[in-house]
Design a protein around this motif. Structure first.
Motif, PDB file in Angstrom:
ATOM      1  N   PHE A 219       0.816  -1.195   0.000  1.00 36.54           N
ATOM      2  CA  PHE A 219       0.000   0.000   0.000  1.00 36.54           C
ATOM      3  C   PHE A 219       0.868   1.270   0.000  1.00 36.54           C
ATOM      4  O   PHE A 219       0.416   2.334  -0.404  1.00 36.54           O
ATOM      5  CB  PHE A 219      -0.940   0.007   1.210  1.00 36.54           C
ATOM      6  N   TYR A 220       2.119   1.140   0.465  1.00 38.47           N
ATOM      7  CA  TYR A 220       3.033   2.284   0.473  1.00 38.47           C
ATOM      8  C   TYR A 220       3.834   2.383  -0.826  1.00 38.47           C
ATOM      9  O   TYR A 220       4.566   3.356  -1.024  1.00 38.47           O
ATOM     10  CB  TYR A 220       3.988   2.187   1.663  1.00 38.47           C
ATOM     11  N   PHE A 221       3.708   1.385  -1.683  1.00 39.39           N
ATOM     12  CA  PHE A 221       4.439   1.400  -2.954  1.00 39.39           C
ATOM     13  C   PHE A 221       3.558   1.774  -4.140  1.00 39.39           C
ATOM     14  O   PHE A 221       4.029   1.804  -5.273  1.00 39.39           O
ATOM     15  CB  PHE A 221       5.083   0.030  -3.214  1.00 39.39           C
ATOM     16  N   ILE A 222       2.287   2.026  -3.885  1.00 36.89           N
ATOM     17  CA  ILE A 222       1.414   2.450  -4.977  1.00 36.89           C
ATOM     18  C   ILE A 222       1.930   3.783  -5.520  1.00 36.89           C
ATOM     19  O   ILE A 222       2.170   4.716  -4.760  1.00 36.89           O
ATOM     20  CB  ILE A 222      -0.043   2.604  -4.492  1.00 36.89           C
ATOM     21  N   GLY A 223       2.121   3.851  -6.814  1.00 40.11           N
ATOM     22  CA  GLY A 223       2.627   5.083  -7.417  1.00 40.11           C
ATOM     23  C   GLY A 223       3.571   4.856  -8.581  1.00 40.11           C
ATOM     24  O   GLY A 223       3.674   5.691  -9.480  1.00 40.11           O
ATOM     25  N   PHE A 224       4.270   3.715  -8.611  1.00 37.10           N
ATOM     26  CA  PHE A 224       5.156   3.434  -9.744  1.00 37.10           C
ATOM     27  C   PHE A 224       4.364   3.368 -11.049  1.00 37.10           C
ATOM     28  O   PHE A 224       4.893   3.645 -12.133  1.00 37.10           O
ATOM     29  CB  PHE A 224       5.895   2.110  -9.527  1.00 37.10           C
ATOM     30  N   ASP A 225       3.085   3.027 -10.942  1.00 35.59           N
ATOM     31  CA  ASP A 225       2.232   2.857 -12.125  1.00 35.59           C
ATOM     32  C   ASP A 225       1.786   4.191 -12.725  1.00 35.59           C
ATOM     33  O   ASP A 225       1.061   4.204 -13.724  1.00 35.59           O
ATOM     34  CB  ASP A 225       0.996   2.036 -11.747  1.00 35.59           C
ATOM     35  N   VAL A 226       2.246   5.304 -12.133  1.00 32.66           N
ATOM     36  CA  VAL A 226       1.960   6.604 -12.754  1.00 32.66           C
ATOM     37  C   VAL A 226       2.741   6.739 -14.066  1.00 32.66           C
ATOM     38  O   VAL A 226       2.298   7.425 -14.988  1.00 32.66           O
ATOM     39  CB  VAL A 226       2.317   7.749 -11.782  1.00 32.66           C
ATOM     40  N   ILE A 227       3.898   6.083 -14.165  1.00 34.56           N
ATOM     41  CA  ILE A 227       4.726   6.178 -15.376  1.00 34.56           C
ATOM     42  C   ILE A 227       3.955   5.760 -16.634  1.00 34.56           C
ATOM     43  O   ILE A 227       3.964   6.487 -17.632  1.00 34.56           O
ATOM     44  CB  ILE A 227       6.022   5.351 -15.219  1.00 34.56           C
ATOM     45  N   PRO A 228       3.259   4.603 -16.638  1.00 31.60           N
ATOM     46  CA  PRO A 228       2.496   4.244 -17.846  1.00 31.60           C
ATOM     47  C   PRO A 228       1.413   5.260 -18.202  1.00 31.60           C
ATOM     48  O   PRO A 228       1.080   5.416 -19.381  1.00 31.60           O
ATOM     49  CB  PRO A 228       1.870   2.892 -17.478  1.00 31.60           C
ATOM     50  N   GLN A 229       0.868   5.934 -17.200  1.00 36.24           N
ATOM     51  CA  GLN A 229      -0.189   6.908 -17.482  1.00 36.24           C
ATOM     52  C   GLN A 229       0.312   8.056 -18.349  1.00 36.24           C
ATOM     53  O   GLN A 229      -0.430   8.608 -19.160  1.00 36.24           O
ATOM     54  CB  GLN A 229      -0.760   7.465 -16.173  1.00 36.24           C
ATOM     55  N   ALA A 230       1.581   8.427 -18.162  1.00 37.74           N
ATOM     56  CA  ALA A 230       2.144   9.563 -18.901  1.00 37.74           C
ATOM     57  C   ALA A 230       3.076   9.105 -20.017  1.00 37.74           C
ATOM     58  O   ALA A 230       3.938   9.870 -20.452  1.00 37.74           O
ATOM     59  CB  ALA A 230       2.887  10.475 -17.926  1.00 37.74           C
ATOM     60  N   ALA A 231       2.887   7.884 -20.508  1.00 34.00           N
ATOM     61  CA  ALA A 231       3.823   7.305 -21.476  1.00 34.00           C
ATOM     62  C   ALA A 231       3.954   8.133 -22.751  1.00 34.00           C
ATOM     63  O   ALA A 231       5.028   8.193 -23.353  1.00 34.00           O
ATOM     64  CB  ALA A 231       3.400   5.882 -21.816  1.00 34.00           C
ATOM     65  N   GLU A 232       2.864   8.769 -23.189  1.00 28.38           N
ATOM     66  CA  GLU A 232       2.918   9.556 -24.425  1.00 28.38           C
ATOM     67  C   GLU A 232       3.695  10.859 -24.256  1.00 28.38           C
ATOM     68  O   GLU A 232       3.981  11.553 -25.236  1.00 28.38           O
ATOM     69  CB  GLU A 232       1.501   9.874 -24.917  1.00 28.38           C
ATOM     70  N   GLU A 233       4.019  11.200 -23.003  1.00 25.73           N
ATOM     71  CA  GLU A 233       4.731  12.445 -22.746  1.00 25.73           C
ATOM     72  C   GLU A 233       6.199  12.207 -22.405  1.00 25.73           C
ATOM     73  O   GLU A 233       6.916  13.121 -22.002  1.00 25.73           O
ATOM     74  CB  GLU A 233       4.031  13.202 -21.612  1.00 25.73           C
ATOM     75  N   ILE A 234       6.655  10.958 -22.585  1.00 22.89           N
ATOM     76  CA  ILE A 234       8.026  10.571 -22.257  1.00 22.89           C
ATOM     77  C   ILE A 234       8.871  10.535 -23.526  1.00 22.89           C
ATOM     78  O   ILE A 234       8.448   9.993 -24.545  1.00 22.89           O
ATOM     79  CB  ILE A 234       8.051   9.203 -21.559  1.00 22.89           C
TER      80      ILE A 234
END
Length: 513
Positions: A219-234
């Motif tokens: 529950f404290y590691f939720i957040g790494f999955d933000v990267i796929p959300q912004a994939a088009e901006e990478i």
């Protein structure tokens, strides 16, 4: 499937996406919850628990890393689950992750003014009313609402502006954590750590205590999955995106584990208990003792405050992109697919989540604890569905180009499904220690009902376009496709002209001039 070029600006570099993911995972918990972790598992027991929990998330992260490099599109989970399970599976997965992200944003809006009360005890002014035992003050609301407006504005201004803020704050968090770790290593003692290394009088009890911490840690590691959300901006190579995602998880695991050990090197068991019953800020009290300065405790508190903002920033970014991707597929009103004409950000999706974060503080902290628990449950459901999608796509699309390709995919995918599924089960099974209370079920159920309403309404309105998956192609591919279309058009025109000339020639006629 519809094809189009991306409407987003590719502005995020490798460092940007690393700090976005790491900052999302390192929030306020390392400041306020360390004492609880130590009491549950002991110093080394809690640290080992975080390492075990990190391994669990590592396997889930590997599935994300491969899928993100193969399908670098805004929405992440939305695209993965759609390719594997179709529109209904995608709707459930993405709607769940939106709840998870929005719940964290709402909670952080309340956490920030609460921290300020630790630094400035006289901050609370202008009592208004009480909700579930929590007193609401005008000054508390003013900070919460004001910061919600500011964070929404920063994200509307563009993902690069949000990434710059994330970098500054993440550096502060890292500096505060490293200062604590180094100071504890120099001034602390193993003799302080040893008596409280583990909890339990026998091996069996000790193992249960360690596992109790491990089960809680995802529950404290939720957040790494933000990267796929912004994939088009990478704007980094696709293979590198997957590597950075995994690196962010490793960094977060090490950060949590080292902070726990640092506290144990400085504070004795009775001191940790006294701190828990006093300020509740065990990590800050450890810094004060390690540096022999009460003022230094505020350095940790400021680091925790920065952690709140980084989590807030990341999840606002991720939630708006997930909602945008659903609107692009006609699963929710197309209104949410609007991009800002200048900054190229999903402005209406940001307005919605920002508006929720403005409303949330008026409900008090108790209600938001329920919202966050419901959101964590939703996130774990989405994780499990992504892991299943990973396995399905390896069978369904074996030739899909995967720049970051996971070895032994059956083992990795199987462990990711089992571990994330186990966490979901803990929320459901009575007396598991993590079972949702009825208020949390009401919130999760209410969100599900809202999703059904959106789904049915959009199905009726958009008909066959409902669930349409948009495939993002590069500008180079678009140019090549356009050239190909033009060549086909010219060839067809030539063939038609030749056919007409042939018919006229057979009838001894000449083409009209």
């Amino acid at each position: 499937m519809e094809q189009k070029t991306s409407s987003f600006d590719r502005v995020l570099g490798a460092w940007d996406i690393l700090v976005i993911a790491f900052g999302a995972m390192i929030g306020w918990g390392w400041v306020v919850s360390t004492g609880t972790w130590i009491q549950d598992g002991g110093i080394l027991g809690a640290a080992i628990g975080f390492l075990i929990g990190g391994i669990m998330i590592f396997f889930v992260g590997l599935t994300y890393a491969e899928l993100t490099s193969a399908m670098p599109q805004c929405g992440g989970e939305h695209v993965f689950s759609h390719r594997a399970m179709g529109p209904i599976g995608s709707f459930i997965c993405t709607w769940a992750i939106v709840l998870g992200y929005a719940s964290v944003v709402c909670f952080e809006a309340c956490a920030l003014p609460t921290i300020i009360t630790y630094i400035f005890p006289g901050f609370l002014q202008g009592y208004l009313y009480t909700v579930a035992g929590f007193k609401i003050y005008a000054s508390w609301l003013a900070v919460a609402v004001g910061m919600s407006l500011l964070m929404t504005w920063i994200n509307i201004r563009g993902v690069k502006a949000a990434a710059k803020l994330q970098t500054i704050l993440t550096v502060i968090i890292g500096a505060a954590g490293i200062l604590l770790i180094v100071a504890s290593a120099i001034t602390g003692s193993v003799s302080t750590l040893a008596p409280q290394a583990f909890v339990g009088e026998d091996t069996g009890t000790t193992i249960k205590a360690v596992l109790a911490v491990a089960v809680m840690t995802p529950f404290y590691f939720i957040g790494f999955d933000v990267i796929p959300q912004a994939a088009e901006e990478i704007k980094v190579p696709l293979k590198k995106i997957g590597s950075i995602l995994i690196l962010s998880v490793v960094c977060a695991v090490l950060f949590y584990a080292l902070v726990i050990v640092a506290v144990g090197l400085v504070l004795t068991g009775p001191e940790i208990l006294a701190s828990e019953n006093g300020t509740g800020l065990v990590t800050a009290d450890a810094m004060a003792k390690a540096m022999n300065s009460a003022t230094m405790a505020k350095v940790i508190i400021i680091g925790g405050m920065c952690g709140i903002i980084t989590s807030w920033n990341s999840f606002l970014m991720g939630g708006s992109r997930a909602l945008y991707s659903m609107a692009e597929s006609y699963m929710v009103p197309k209104f949410f697919a609007k991009l800002h004409p200048q900054y190229k950000t999903p402005v209406n999706a940001l307005y919605l989540i920002g508006f929720l974060s403005i409303l949330a503080p008026f409900a008090g902290r108790k209600m938001l604890v329920w919202i966050v628990d419901a959101g964590n449950f939703a996130c774990c459901v989405a994780y499990c569905m992504v892991a299943v999608s990973f396995l399905i796509l390896r069978k369904k699309e074996p030739d899909l180009e995967r720049p970051f390709k996971v070895a032994h995919y059956k083992i990795v995918g199987g462990l990711a499904v089992l571990m994330s599924g186990f966490i979901v089960a803990l929320y459901v099974i009575p007396n598991s220690g993590a079972t949702l209370v009825w208020q949390e079920w009401l919130m999760a159920g209410g969100w599900a009902v809202l999703g059904v309403i959106f789904g049915v309404a959009c199905k009726r309105k958009y008909r066959e376009r409902f669930g349409l998956l948009v495939d993002i192609i590069s500008n180079e591919d678009a140019v090549a496709l356009q050239s190909s279309d033009e060549e086909i058009s010219v060839a067809l025109d030539r063939a038609i002209d030749d056919a007409i000339d042939k018919i006229l020639a057979e009838r001894n006629l000449t083409p009209a001039s």
